[in-house]
Design an enzyme around this catalytic site. Structure first.
Site, short mmCIF file in Angstrom:
data_model
loop_
_atom_site.label_atom_id
_atom_site.label_comp_id
_atom_site.label_asym_id
_atom_site.label_seq_id
_atom_site.Cartn_x
_atom_site.Cartn_y
_atom_site.Cartn_z
N CYS A 80 -1.42 9.42 2.98
CA CYS A 80 -1.16 8.33 1.80
C CYS A 80 -2.55 8.70 0.77
O CYS A 80 -1.71 9.10 -0.61
CB CYS A 80 -0.79 7.02 2.21
SG CYS A 80 -2.28 5.88 2.61
N GLU A 130 0.84 -0.94 -0.18
CA GLU A 130 0.01 0.14 0.33
C GLU A 130 1.36 1.23 0.10
O GLU A 130 1.23 1.02 0.67
CB GLU A 130 -1.04 -0.09 1.49
CG GLU A 130 -1.69 -1.14 1.85
CD GLU A 130 -2.44 -1.48 0.49
OE1 GLU A 130 -3.00 -0.81 -0.77
OE2 GLU A 130 -2.92 -2.44 0.38
#
Length: 476
Positions: free
Chosen positions: A255, A221
């Site tokens: 993120c 990720e």
């Protein structure tokens, strides 16, 4: 089993922890439904009980972190994730019946989901609980054992989390690893049965290289430059408000934070004004700063300042939406206009409270611009025109999408969270997380009455009949 420290901080203890978990996996039957449910129950109750100490630890690591945001994301997030897994776990664990080919009609085919084994989880510093516990929830739901490597940037959180998890699980089920970068490199070189990494694309490549030596499957990720597209069809004020929120929560150190905004050319100045109003409403200049979050380290703060200096030196205009930082590591939101692609802030993931704004004429130009870059972890569209939203969805790629908001697709645990291309591979959360960390084992069981001998040589007329039935005659 060898005795282990609560927080592992050296290579010898790391190797011992891994060996202990591997041996426990080999010598014990897979965890049944009741045991897995109990693991989730303990986590939910424990997070509720220990929330204050966990929030205080994160605040200490950051220097200052909004307590409400810590509770919202890092405490409530895992609780919601675990509750969702607990609700659906029995259904996920059931073997999946499949239909055999006509050639094998009457036999049994099914897929059984078995634990992979020992799962490693490498955690970033920005949401040290949510991004550590969420993969752990998926791993435990699938019956695995888990080793969690915390970031060297959040040592207090690592220590408190290690004490907390040791109170819930024996080390043969879950351990927490601290230490510096060298120990993280050692960690990623272990022959895990699966490795989950959340963090930067650069480090993600290194983790994948290390895992490849053991043929360890990985879930990555990562991040990237997640665009926020503002359409003429919607409310400029609403879009500015939501984007300002996305760039300010956790100091913009997320993120999936909107990395830059694409705004109709004639509306750029008005958008900056609305952005300033929204930011001032959320973070008034005369407030006590309890809702603000600092940049995590001085090094990260200096990098953000360098991005601004580089942009300004190349012709960008900086709009400081609040010129009163609360501390030496606090960066109030800065909007940047007149940006160009040679600026570092248009080339690197920003990971902080800076919002570059690019003007556009038509949506075709937006799609072309986004598709020129790497595929982002998230994409955001703000507007009331559903046809435009569908156009964006059909002509771009990203790990996830939120429409008329930012980020909340990743906070809904019945949907997978993951990236694509340079923003990652694989998923956790929900059923997809369970499947990601399970071995989908195909099981064919022949009924004893089934005439399997007909498949044996010597081959003759019955085989020709089967070929004609299943293949057909060649065209002349």
């Amino acid at each position: 089993m060898n005795e282990l420290p609560v927080l592992i901080e050296d290579g010898a203890a790391l190797e011992t922890a891994f060996t202990n978990q591997r041996q426990a996996m080999l010598h014990n039957a897979p965890a049944d439904y009741e045991h897995r449910k109990s693991q989730l129950d303990r986590l939910i109750a424990g997070l509720r009980e220990h929330q204050d100490s966990l929030v205080d630890a994160m605040n200490a690591d950051f220097g200052r972190r909004a307590h409400s945001e810590s509770r919202l994301i890092d405490v409530m997030g895992p609780i919601m994730d675990a509750r969702h897994a607990r609700k659906h776990l029995k259904k996920w664990m059931k073997p999946s019946r499949r239909s055999p080919e006509m050639l094998f009609k009457g036999n049994s085919t099914q897929v059984r989901y078995q634990p992979k084994g020992v799962v490693g989880v490498i955690v970033p510093w920005n949401f040290p609980l949510y991004l550590g516990l969420s993969p752990m929830i998926a791993a435990l739901s699938a019956g695995n054992r888990v080793m969690i490597k915390m970031s060297e940037t959040t040592p207090r959180t690592a220590s408190v989390l290690a004490d907390f998890l040791r109170s819930l699980y024996p080390p043969e089920e879950v351990v927490v690893v601290g230490g510096e970068v060298e120990l993280a490199q050692h960690f990623s070189s272990l022959p895990f049965d699966h490795l989950v990494y959340t963090g930067s694309t650069h480090v993600g490549r290194l983790v994948m290289q290390a895992a490849a030596k053991n043929l360890t499957p990985v879930t990555l990720e990562l991040g990237g430059k997640s665009p926020a597209i503002v359409s003429e069809s919607g409310s400029l004020a609403m879009a500015a408000s939501r984007i300002a929120h996305g760039k300010s929560v956790n100091g913009g150190q997320i993120c999936i934070s909107p990395d830059y905004a694409l705004v109709p050319q004639d509306s750029v100045d008005e958008f900056v004004d609305e952005l300033g109003k929204a930011y001032a409403k959320m973070y008034p200049a005369d407030a006590d700063g309890s809702h603000d979050t600092d940049v995590v380290t001085q090094r990260h703060f200096q990098r953000l300042q360098e991005l601004l200096s580089d942009a300004e030196s190349k012709g960008a205009k900086l709009h400081y939406l609040n010129d009163k930082p609360r501390s030496e590591k606090h960066l109030p939101l800065v909007a940047v206009t007149h940006v160009s692609d040679d600026m570092r802030l248009m080339q690197e993931e920003i990971f902080g409270g800076i919002l570059p704004i690019k003007g556009y004429r038509v949506l075709d130009d937006v799609v072309e611009y986004i598709n020129r870059g790497e595929r982002p972890l998230a994409l955001y569209f703000f507007g009331d025109n559903q046809a435009e939203a569908e156009f964006i969805l059909e002509h771009t790629h990203s790990g996830g999408v939120s429409i008329n908001d930012w980020g909340w697709h990743a906070f809904n645990h019945d949907m997978p969270f993951g990236g694509t291309g340079a923003s990652g591979m694989g998923h956790y959360h929900g059923k997809e997380g369970f499947l990601e960390l399970s071995n989908a084992r195909s099981v064919f069981q022949r009924r004893l009455w089934f005439p399997i001998h007909l498949f044996n040589p010597p081959y003759g007329g019955i085989h020709k009949m089967a070929f004609r039935l299943f293949i057909g005659k060649p065209s002349k």
